[in-house]
Design an enzyme around this catalytic site. Structure first.
Site: not given
Length: 227
Positions: A143, A182, A189
């Site tokens: 994504i 990250n 998320y």
């Protein structure tokens, strides 16, 4: 700071559409994957070609969406988007009046759908299976949103649409990977309700390590017959 001379500036209302990709999108998908590899510092692993992407993502006949490899494209349009029931997964309008956006790659990423649309991101996903749930799931391989369009809620729109489709068709879960450095992505998320599972590790056979197993099925069968 002035926008680069070759930039296209988006302001006012802009319409986002997440849609099913087709073979016309392959050049953009290839370029987006390379940009993602650069962002993730993994260009040494990048070996994708447009030919391979076309043959693997868009075979003939093409399976129904979300039953095999499924590629989705995020397009941005300066004019209203009329959803197409055969290809639109999600759409939304957002207002850039307060913060116009300069896209220096707008010409290079002009959407094959025309109408002044610009391709800004993509998703690739495919079904997997959970034995614990005894249900199929959906694995999100990639994504990605191009840099000028980040922090505009587009990643959330894309992931929400994919998760929503998985829930609608009765899948048990949606999974993906994130690089451990990250932190922005991990926080994003987790903010969407995802569990990040530190106790699991990815195991991978690829390249020469995978190729050395060619023929092992025949060898195993021969060994069993001899026994």
């Amino acid at each position: 700071m002035a926008a680069p001379a070759n930039s296209t500036t988006f302001s006012g209302d802009v319409w986002a559409e997440l849609r099913l990709a087709d073979a016309r999108d392959v050049p953009h998908i290839h370029s987006l994957i390379h940009q993602m590899a650069e962002f993730e510092l993994l260009t040494d692993l990048f070996a994708a070609t447009e030919e391979l992407l076309t043959s693997t993502l868009f075979p003939s006949p093409t399976p129904p969406p979300f039953t095999s490899f499924t590629a989705l494209i995020l397009d941005l349009s300066p004019s209203p988007v009329v959803p197409d029931s055969s290809s639109t997964i999600a759409s939304r309008r957002f207002d850039l009046s307060a913060s116009p956006l300069a896209d220096p790659e707008a010409a290079a990423f002009a959407s094959p759908r025309g109408g002044g649309r610009v391709t800004a991101g993509f998703v690739i996903c495919f079904p997997n299976y959970s034995t614990f749930l005894s249900k199929p799931g959906l694995y999100v391989e990639d994504i990605f949103v191009r840099a000028p369009w980040r922090r505009r809620g587009l990643g959330r729109m894309m992931l929400s649409a994919v998760a929503g489709r998985a829930a609608e068709i009765g899948m048990g879960r949606v999974e993906w990977c994130v690089l451990d450095w990250n932190k922005n992505a991990i926080d994003f998320y987790e903010g969407m309700g995802a569990d990040v599972l530190p106790q699991w590790r990815i195991c991978r056979l690829t390249g020469a390590a995978l190729d050395k197993y060619k023929g092992n099925q025949e060898e195993a069968a021969d060994g069993k017959a001899a026994a």
